[in-house]
Design a protein around this motif. Structure first.
Motif, mmCIF file in Angstrom:
data_model
loop_
_atom_site.group_PDB
_atom_site.id
_atom_site.type_symbol
_atom_site.label_atom_id
_atom_site.label_comp_id
_atom_site.label_asym_id
_atom_site.label_seq_id
_atom_site.Cartn_x
_atom_site.Cartn_y
_atom_site.Cartn_z
ATOM 1 N N TRP A 46 28.866 38.904 37.514
ATOM 2 C CA TRP A 46 28.848 40.368 37.891
ATOM 3 C C TRP A 46 27.749 40.391 38.777
ATOM 4 O O TRP A 46 27.995 40.915 39.966
ATOM 5 C CB TRP A 46 28.938 41.024 36.579
ATOM 6 N N ARG B 294 33.465 49.641 43.127
ATOM 7 C CA ARG B 294 33.106 48.176 43.201
ATOM 8 C C ARG B 294 33.744 47.351 42.466
ATOM 9 O O ARG B 294 34.136 46.227 42.505
ATOM 10 C CB ARG B 294 31.643 48.091 43.193
ATOM 11 N N GLU C 108 36.721 43.786 42.840
ATOM 12 C CA GLU C 108 36.409 42.554 42.023
ATOM 13 C C GLU C 108 37.938 42.034 41.654
ATOM 14 O O GLU C 108 38.102 40.686 41.666
ATOM 15 C CB GLU C 108 35.635 42.776 40.785
ATOM 16 N N THR D 254 28.491 41.376 42.750
ATOM 17 C CA THR D 254 28.219 42.909 42.962
ATOM 18 C C THR D 254 26.975 43.502 43.490
ATOM 19 O O THR D 254 27.041 44.548 43.999
ATOM 20 C CB THR D 254 28.697 43.614 41.568
#
Length: 129
Positions: free
Chosen positions: A93, A22, A26, A97
């Motif tokens: 974040w 993940r 980003e 995510t």
């Protein structure tokens, strides 16, 4: 394990692999990387970072053995994208995510401990092949 290519399943738990995958994603989204930062992380350029992140994400998903240099790049790219608000996802974040900071840092610390022997040759050095 130091010095040899190792698949993720030999080193990390599933949630740790998922975090790395993940985090690498980003870099192709909200994170903002310069060529200089990419080179500092051991990539040839920002474009190379994006291409390598795709390759590394696929290798992690398929449990392909990674060279120590790739583990070092993956770990550093994850650390920067998670923490840095300047170049990475930083404060956003959780939004981008769906992972909260507290769980992410606990998982990241576990990954750091587990990868320590594998990435030791790259401490304080630019990862090169």
């Amino acid at each position: 394990m130091a010095g040899r290519d190792v698949p993720a399943s030999e080193l990390l738990a599933e949630d740790e692999i998922a975090l790395l995958r993940r985090a690498l994603l980003e870099w192709g989204g909200p994170a903002r990387c310069s060529d200089q930062l990419a080179v500092g992380m051991g990539f040839a350029s920002m474009q190379d970072l994006l291409e390598q992140c795709r390759r590394l994400r696929a290798a992690l998903a398929d449990d392909v053995a990674l060279a120590p240099v790739d583990w070092a790049r993956t770990l550093l790219a994850t650390e920067i994208v998670f923490v840095s608000d300047l170049a990475g996802t930083g404060f956003e974040w959780r939004t981008t995510t769906g992972l909260d900071d507290e769980r992410t840092i606990r998982t990241l610390r576990s990954i750091q401990r587990k990868l320590a022997r594998t990435v030791r040759p790259y401490y304080g050095q630019t990862p090169t092949e």
